[in-house]
Design a protein around this motif. Structure first.
Motif, short mmCIF file in Angstrom:
data_model
loop_
_atom_site.label_atom_id
_atom_site.label_comp_id
_atom_site.label_asym_id
_atom_site.label_seq_id
_atom_site.Cartn_x
_atom_site.Cartn_y
_atom_site.Cartn_z
N LEU A 188 7.11 3.51 -9.53
CA LEU A 188 8.20 3.80 -8.81
C LEU A 188 9.68 3.08 -9.41
O LEU A 188 9.32 2.07 -9.75
CB LEU A 188 8.21 3.50 -7.14
CG LEU A 188 7.32 4.36 -6.32
CD1 LEU A 188 7.21 3.90 -4.81
CD2 LEU A 188 7.52 5.81 -6.66
N SER A 189 10.68 3.62 -9.54
CA SER A 189 12.04 2.80 -9.65
C SER A 189 12.23 1.88 -8.81
O SER A 189 11.82 1.80 -7.51
CB SER A 189 13.11 3.85 -10.04
OG SER A 189 13.46 4.36 -8.81
N LYS A 195 11.24 0.30 1.27
CA LYS A 195 11.37 -0.98 1.91
C LYS A 195 12.36 -0.86 3.07
O LYS A 195 11.87 -1.20 4.08
CB LYS A 195 11.91 -2.07 1.08
CG LYS A 195 11.87 -3.33 1.67
CD LYS A 195 12.29 -4.31 0.58
CE LYS A 195 12.25 -5.77 1.20
NZ LYS A 195 12.61 -7.00 0.40
N GLU A 196 13.40 -0.24 2.82
CA GLU A 196 14.39 0.08 4.12
C GLU A 196 13.95 0.99 4.98
O GLU A 196 14.14 0.66 6.27
CB GLU A 196 15.70 0.52 3.56
CG GLU A 196 16.42 -0.52 2.66
CD GLU A 196 17.65 0.34 2.05
OE1 GLU A 196 18.06 1.34 2.24
OE2 GLU A 196 18.44 -0.60 1.23
N GLU A 234 2.94 5.96 -5.77
CA GLU A 234 3.02 5.99 -7.37
C GLU A 234 1.68 6.97 -7.83
O GLU A 234 1.74 7.67 -8.71
CB GLU A 234 2.85 4.45 -7.64
CG GLU A 234 4.01 3.71 -7.68
CD GLU A 234 3.67 2.41 -8.30
OE1 GLU A 234 4.88 1.69 -8.48
OE2 GLU A 234 2.71 1.83 -8.24
N GLN A 235 0.82 6.79 -6.81
CA GLN A 235 -0.43 7.83 -7.12
C GLN A 235 -0.03 9.14 -6.88
O GLN A 235 -0.42 10.20 -7.71
CB GLN A 235 -1.46 7.50 -6.26
CG GLN A 235 -2.18 6.12 -6.51
CD GLN A 235 -3.27 5.76 -5.78
OE1 GLN A 235 -3.89 6.43 -4.74
NE2 GLN A 235 -4.26 4.77 -5.89
N GLU A 236 0.73 9.57 -5.85
CA GLU A 236 1.18 10.73 -5.69
C GLU A 236 1.96 11.44 -6.70
O GLU A 236 1.94 12.53 -7.13
CB GLU A 236 1.94 10.78 -4.25
CG GLU A 236 2.41 12.14 -3.68
CD GLU A 236 3.23 12.10 -2.40
OE1 GLU A 236 4.32 13.03 -2.44
OE2 GLU A 236 3.09 11.18 -1.76
N LYS A 237 2.90 10.24 -7.18
CA LYS A 237 3.93 11.00 -8.18
C LYS A 237 3.57 10.54 -9.72
O LYS A 237 4.09 11.21 -10.45
CB LYS A 237 5.10 10.34 -8.06
CG LYS A 237 5.91 10.33 -6.80
CD LYS A 237 7.33 9.59 -6.61
CE LYS A 237 8.12 9.93 -5.55
NZ LYS A 237 8.77 11.49 -5.56
N PRO A 288 0.79 -1.11 0.09
CA PRO A 288 -0.04 0.00 0.09
C PRO A 288 0.72 1.42 -0.12
O PRO A 288 0.32 2.14 -0.56
CB PRO A 288 -0.90 -0.21 1.42
CG PRO A 288 -0.01 -1.08 2.20
CD PRO A 288 0.59 -2.07 1.14
N LYS A 289 2.04 1.35 0.69
CA LYS A 289 2.77 2.45 0.75
C LYS A 289 3.49 2.60 -0.94
O LYS A 289 3.42 3.78 -1.06
CB LYS A 289 4.07 2.09 1.45
CG LYS A 289 3.73 1.97 3.13
CD LYS A 289 4.91 1.86 4.17
CE LYS A 289 4.45 1.88 5.42
NZ LYS A 289 3.85 3.01 6.05
#
Length: 299
Positions: A98-99, A107-108, A91-94, A85-86
Protein backbone atom coordinates in the motif's frame (compact mmCIF):
# COMPACT_ATOMS: atom_id res chain seq x y z
CA UNK A 1 -6.52 29.61 42.85
CA UNK A 2 -2.78 30.15 42.62
CA UNK A 3 -1.16 29.98 39.18
CA UNK A 4 1.74 27.54 38.77
CA UNK A 5 2.87 28.68 35.30
CA UNK A 6 2.40 31.73 33.12
CA UNK A 7 2.41 32.78 29.49
CA UNK A 8 2.31 36.56 29.29
CA UNK A 9 0.70 38.72 26.60
CA UNK A 10 0.20 42.44 26.07
CA UNK A 11 -3.32 43.15 24.81
CA UNK A 12 -3.07 46.23 22.62
CA UNK A 13 -6.82 46.91 22.34
CA UNK A 14 -8.86 47.18 25.53
CA UNK A 15 -11.50 44.51 26.10
CA UNK A 16 -15.13 45.44 26.59
CA UNK A 17 -16.28 45.84 30.20
CA UNK A 18 -19.94 45.16 29.41
CA UNK A 19 -20.59 42.00 31.47
CA UNK A 20 -23.75 40.99 29.61
CA UNK A 21 -22.12 41.45 26.21
CA UNK A 22 -19.09 39.43 27.26
CA UNK A 23 -21.21 36.59 28.66
CA UNK A 24 -23.16 36.33 25.41
CA UNK A 25 -19.96 36.31 23.34
CA UNK A 26 -18.34 33.57 25.43
CA UNK A 27 -21.51 31.49 25.77
CA UNK A 28 -21.59 31.16 21.99
CA UNK A 29 -18.40 29.08 22.35
CA UNK A 30 -19.18 27.26 25.59
CA UNK A 31 -17.80 23.81 26.18
CA UNK A 32 -19.71 20.73 25.07
CA UNK A 33 -18.40 17.16 25.50
CA UNK A 34 -17.04 15.18 22.56
CA UNK A 35 -19.58 13.17 20.64
CA UNK A 36 -18.79 9.53 19.87
CA UNK A 37 -17.06 10.52 16.61
CA UNK A 38 -15.17 13.59 17.86
CA UNK A 39 -11.57 13.39 19.03
CA UNK A 40 -11.33 16.85 20.62
CA UNK A 41 -13.60 19.62 21.91
CA UNK A 42 -12.67 22.98 23.35
CA UNK A 43 -14.86 25.67 24.86
CA UNK A 44 -15.42 28.14 27.67
CA UNK A 45 -16.55 26.85 31.05
CA UNK A 46 -17.55 28.79 34.18
CA UNK A 47 -14.51 30.81 35.15
CA UNK A 48 -12.32 29.83 38.10
CA UNK A 49 -15.03 27.70 39.80
CA UNK A 50 -18.39 26.21 38.66
CA UNK A 51 -20.07 28.21 41.41
CA UNK A 52 -19.37 31.53 39.69
CA UNK A 53 -21.94 30.69 37.00
CA UNK A 54 -20.07 33.15 34.78
CA UNK A 55 -17.93 32.59 31.70
CA UNK A 56 -16.10 35.81 32.58
CA UNK A 57 -15.75 36.34 36.31
CA UNK A 58 -14.81 39.94 37.08
CA UNK A 59 -12.96 40.81 40.27
CA UNK A 60 -11.99 44.46 40.44
CA UNK A 61 -9.76 45.16 37.43
CA UNK A 62 -9.42 41.43 36.70
CA UNK A 63 -11.40 39.49 34.11
CA UNK A 64 -11.02 35.74 34.66
CA UNK A 65 -11.67 33.17 31.93
CA UNK A 66 -11.49 29.36 31.90
CA UNK A 67 -11.56 26.96 28.98
CA UNK A 68 -12.15 23.23 29.10
CA UNK A 69 -10.52 20.83 26.67
CA UNK A 70 -11.61 17.23 26.21
CA UNK A 71 -9.57 14.76 24.18
CA UNK A 72 -10.18 11.16 23.28
CA UNK A 73 -7.17 9.03 24.19
CA UNK A 74 -6.08 6.67 21.45
CA UNK A 75 -2.49 5.56 22.19
CA UNK A 76 -0.39 5.10 19.04
CA UNK A 77 0.60 1.50 19.96
CA UNK A 78 -3.08 0.55 20.20
CA UNK A 79 -3.89 2.12 16.83
CA UNK A 80 -0.85 0.52 15.18
CA UNK A 81 -1.70 -2.90 16.57
CA UNK A 82 -5.20 -2.68 15.14
CA UNK A 83 -3.91 -1.20 11.89
CA UNK A 84 -1.25 -3.81 11.07
CA UNK A 85 -3.60 -6.73 10.17
CA UNK A 86 -5.83 -4.41 8.13
CA UNK A 87 -2.85 -3.19 6.09
CA UNK A 88 -1.64 -6.76 5.59
CA UNK A 89 -5.08 -7.95 4.47
CA UNK A 90 -5.49 -5.12 1.97
CA UNK A 91 -1.98 -5.66 0.56
CA UNK A 92 -2.80 -9.31 -0.01
CA UNK A 93 -6.06 -8.33 -1.67
CA UNK A 94 -4.35 -5.85 -3.97
CA UNK A 95 -1.23 -7.99 -4.45
CA UNK A 96 1.04 -5.01 -3.82
CA UNK A 97 2.31 -2.82 -0.99
CA UNK A 98 0.00 0.00 0.00
CA UNK A 99 1.10 3.58 -0.63
CA UNK A 100 1.58 5.99 2.24
CA UNK A 101 -1.62 7.76 1.25
CA UNK A 102 -3.58 4.50 1.32
CA UNK A 103 -2.19 3.57 4.72
CA UNK A 104 -3.10 6.97 6.09
CA UNK A 105 -6.66 6.69 4.76
CA UNK A 106 -6.95 3.25 6.36
CA UNK A 107 -5.62 4.63 9.64
CA UNK A 108 -8.10 7.52 9.65
CA UNK A 109 -10.96 5.13 8.99
CA UNK A 110 -9.79 2.91 11.84
CA UNK A 111 -9.55 5.84 14.26
CA UNK A 112 -13.17 6.72 13.55
CA UNK A 113 -14.24 3.20 14.50
CA UNK A 114 -12.14 3.29 17.70
CA UNK A 115 -13.21 6.74 18.94
CA UNK A 116 -16.52 5.60 20.51
CA UNK A 117 -14.54 3.19 22.72
CA UNK A 118 -11.76 5.63 23.63
CA UNK A 119 -11.35 7.11 27.11
CA UNK A 120 -11.73 10.87 27.48
CA UNK A 121 -9.34 13.24 29.25
CA UNK A 122 -10.44 16.72 30.29
CA UNK A 123 -8.30 19.67 31.37
CA UNK A 124 -9.21 23.20 32.42
CA UNK A 125 -6.95 26.19 31.78
CA UNK A 126 -7.51 29.57 33.41
CA UNK A 127 -6.32 33.02 32.39
CA UNK A 128 -6.96 36.54 33.53
CA UNK A 129 -6.87 39.93 31.89
CA UNK A 130 -5.70 42.81 34.06
CA UNK A 131 -7.31 46.03 32.84
CA UNK A 132 -4.86 48.14 34.82
CA UNK A 133 -1.87 46.77 32.90
CA UNK A 134 -3.55 45.46 29.70
CA UNK A 135 -1.85 42.10 30.31
CA UNK A 136 -3.33 38.65 29.73
CA UNK A 137 -1.77 35.90 31.84
CA UNK A 138 -2.48 32.27 30.98
CA UNK A 139 -1.80 29.57 33.56
CA UNK A 140 0.24 27.26 31.34
CA UNK A 141 3.84 26.64 30.34
CA UNK A 142 2.75 25.40 26.91
CA UNK A 143 2.84 27.81 23.98
CA UNK A 144 0.33 25.61 22.13
CA UNK A 145 -2.17 25.72 25.01
CA UNK A 146 -1.79 29.49 25.33
CA UNK A 147 -2.37 29.92 21.59
CA UNK A 148 -5.51 27.74 21.82
CA UNK A 149 -6.76 30.04 24.56
CA UNK A 150 -6.04 33.16 22.51
CA UNK A 151 -7.66 31.65 19.42
CA UNK A 152 -10.87 30.89 21.32
CA UNK A 153 -10.96 34.40 22.81
CA UNK A 154 -10.51 35.84 19.31
CA UNK A 155 -13.45 33.79 18.05
CA UNK A 156 -15.62 35.07 20.87
CA UNK A 157 -14.55 38.74 20.75
CA UNK A 158 -14.01 38.99 17.00
CA UNK A 159 -10.40 40.10 17.47
CA UNK A 160 -7.77 40.14 20.19
CA UNK A 161 -4.48 41.88 19.34
CA UNK A 162 -1.97 40.09 21.58
CA UNK A 163 1.81 40.23 21.69
CA UNK A 164 4.14 38.11 23.87
CA UNK A 165 5.60 40.22 26.66
CA UNK A 166 8.92 38.41 26.96
CA UNK A 167 11.25 38.16 23.98
CA UNK A 168 13.52 35.12 23.51
CA UNK A 169 16.63 37.03 22.43
CA UNK A 170 16.30 39.59 25.21
CA UNK A 171 15.75 36.89 27.80
CA UNK A 172 18.94 35.10 26.78
CA UNK A 173 20.88 38.34 27.07
CA UNK A 174 19.32 39.42 30.35
CA UNK A 175 19.59 36.03 32.05
CA UNK A 176 23.29 36.02 31.15
CA UNK A 177 23.71 39.10 33.35
CA UNK A 178 21.24 37.97 36.01
CA UNK A 179 23.12 34.72 36.58
CA UNK A 180 26.22 36.80 37.28
CA UNK A 181 24.25 38.80 39.83
CA UNK A 182 24.22 41.84 37.56
CA UNK A 183 21.25 44.06 36.61
CA UNK A 184 18.82 42.04 38.74
CA UNK A 185 15.47 43.87 39.04
CA UNK A 186 14.69 45.53 42.36
CA UNK A 187 13.83 43.02 45.05
CA UNK A 188 14.70 40.07 42.80
CA UNK A 189 17.39 37.60 43.84
CA UNK A 190 18.84 34.44 42.33
CA UNK A 191 17.20 31.16 43.21
CA UNK A 192 18.98 27.82 43.27
CA UNK A 193 18.32 26.31 39.82
CA UNK A 194 19.54 27.06 36.31
CA UNK A 195 19.96 25.41 32.92
CA UNK A 196 22.60 26.50 30.42
CA UNK A 197 22.86 25.23 26.87
CA UNK A 198 25.54 25.48 24.18
CA UNK A 199 24.35 27.34 21.07
CA UNK A 200 25.82 24.79 18.64
CA UNK A 201 23.94 21.90 17.00
CA UNK A 202 24.80 19.41 19.73
CA UNK A 203 23.47 21.78 22.37
CA UNK A 204 25.30 20.36 25.39
CA UNK A 205 23.46 21.25 28.61
CA UNK A 206 24.53 22.01 32.16
CA UNK A 207 21.76 21.66 34.76
CA UNK A 208 22.00 22.86 38.34
CA UNK A 209 19.32 22.12 40.95
CA UNK A 210 19.45 23.25 44.58
CA UNK A 211 22.84 24.75 43.86
CA UNK A 212 24.63 27.96 44.76
CA UNK A 213 24.43 29.74 41.41
CA UNK A 214 27.25 32.15 42.20
CA UNK A 215 29.67 29.21 42.50
CA UNK A 216 32.57 29.06 40.02
CA UNK A 217 31.41 25.72 38.61
CA UNK A 218 28.18 27.41 37.50
CA UNK A 219 29.66 30.71 36.39
CA UNK A 220 32.31 29.00 34.23
CA UNK A 221 29.60 27.70 31.87
CA UNK A 222 28.73 31.27 30.87
CA UNK A 223 31.85 31.30 28.68
CA UNK A 224 30.33 29.00 26.07
CA UNK A 225 26.65 28.52 26.94
CA UNK A 226 23.39 30.45 26.94
CA UNK A 227 21.17 30.61 30.01
CA UNK A 228 17.87 28.98 29.02
CA UNK A 229 16.27 28.62 32.47
CA UNK A 230 16.88 30.59 35.64
CA UNK A 231 15.09 30.48 38.97
CA UNK A 232 14.45 33.84 40.65
CA UNK A 233 12.88 34.90 43.94
CA UNK A 234 11.30 38.11 45.17
CA UNK A 235 11.05 39.36 48.74
CA UNK A 236 10.49 35.83 50.13
CA UNK A 237 6.97 35.97 48.65
CA UNK A 238 7.30 34.31 45.26
CA UNK A 239 9.77 32.15 43.36
CA UNK A 240 9.65 31.12 39.70
CA UNK A 241 11.76 29.95 36.79
CA UNK A 242 12.18 32.21 33.77
CA UNK A 243 12.59 30.26 30.52
CA UNK A 244 13.98 31.70 27.34
CA UNK A 245 10.80 30.72 25.45
CA UNK A 246 9.00 33.50 27.34
CA UNK A 247 7.24 31.36 29.93
CA UNK A 248 7.41 31.40 33.71
CA UNK A 249 7.23 27.96 35.31
CA UNK A 250 7.34 26.43 38.77
CA UNK A 251 5.68 29.49 40.29
CA UNK A 252 5.46 29.18 44.06
CA UNK A 253 3.78 31.73 46.27
CA UNK A 254 5.36 31.39 49.68
CA UNK A 255 3.35 30.35 52.74
CA UNK A 256 3.62 33.78 54.33
CA UNK A 257 1.72 35.30 51.40
CA UNK A 258 -0.75 32.44 50.93
CA UNK A 259 -1.78 32.56 54.60
CA UNK A 260 -2.90 36.20 54.46
CA UNK A 261 -6.53 35.22 53.81
CA UNK A 262 -6.72 32.24 56.19
CA UNK A 263 -8.98 34.12 58.60
CA UNK A 264 -11.66 34.29 55.88
CA UNK A 265 -12.21 30.54 55.96
CA UNK A 266 -14.12 28.69 53.22
CA UNK A 267 -17.77 29.21 54.16
CA UNK A 268 -18.05 31.55 51.18
CA UNK A 269 -16.06 29.64 48.55
CA UNK A 270 -16.35 32.23 45.78
CA UNK A 271 -15.55 35.08 48.16
CA UNK A 272 -12.44 33.24 49.37
CA UNK A 273 -11.34 32.42 45.82
CA UNK A 274 -11.80 36.08 44.87
CA UNK A 275 -9.71 37.21 47.84
CA UNK A 276 -6.93 34.75 47.03
CA UNK A 277 -7.02 35.72 43.35
CA UNK A 278 -6.66 39.41 44.23
CA UNK A 279 -3.76 38.54 46.52
CA UNK A 280 -2.07 36.40 43.87
CA UNK A 281 -2.56 38.83 41.00
CA UNK A 282 -1.35 41.74 43.13
CA UNK A 283 1.91 39.99 43.92
CA UNK A 284 2.25 38.86 40.31
CA UNK A 285 1.67 42.40 39.08
CA UNK A 286 4.42 43.68 41.37
CA UNK A 287 6.80 40.94 40.22
CA UNK A 288 6.11 41.45 36.52
CA UNK A 289 6.52 45.22 36.88
CA UNK A 290 10.02 44.58 38.23
CA UNK A 291 10.88 42.11 35.47
CA UNK A 292 9.52 44.21 32.65
CA UNK A 293 11.42 47.27 33.79
CA UNK A 294 14.41 45.91 31.85
CA UNK A 295 12.64 43.44 29.58
CA UNK A 296 10.71 45.08 26.79
CA UNK A 297 9.44 43.38 23.60
CA UNK A 298 11.48 44.43 20.61
CA UNK A 299 9.81 46.65 18.05
Amino acid sequence: MWFKNARLYAITEALSTDAEQIEQALAAFKFAPCTSQEALKLGFCFAMHPGTKEYCHQVGDLMVFSIKKQEKLLPAPVVNEELAPKVEAMEQEKCRPLSRKEKQALKEELIQTLLPRAFSKSTVTTAYYDRSTSMLIVDTASAATAEEFLALLRKAFGSLPAMPLLDNHQLNQQMYFWLQGKELPAGITLGSSAVLKAPDEEGAQAKFINHLLSADEVQSHLQDKLVTQLQLEQDEKISFTVRDDGSLTGIKFHDLLCSDNEELGWDDVIGRLDADFILMSGQFKQTLTCLLANLKPEA
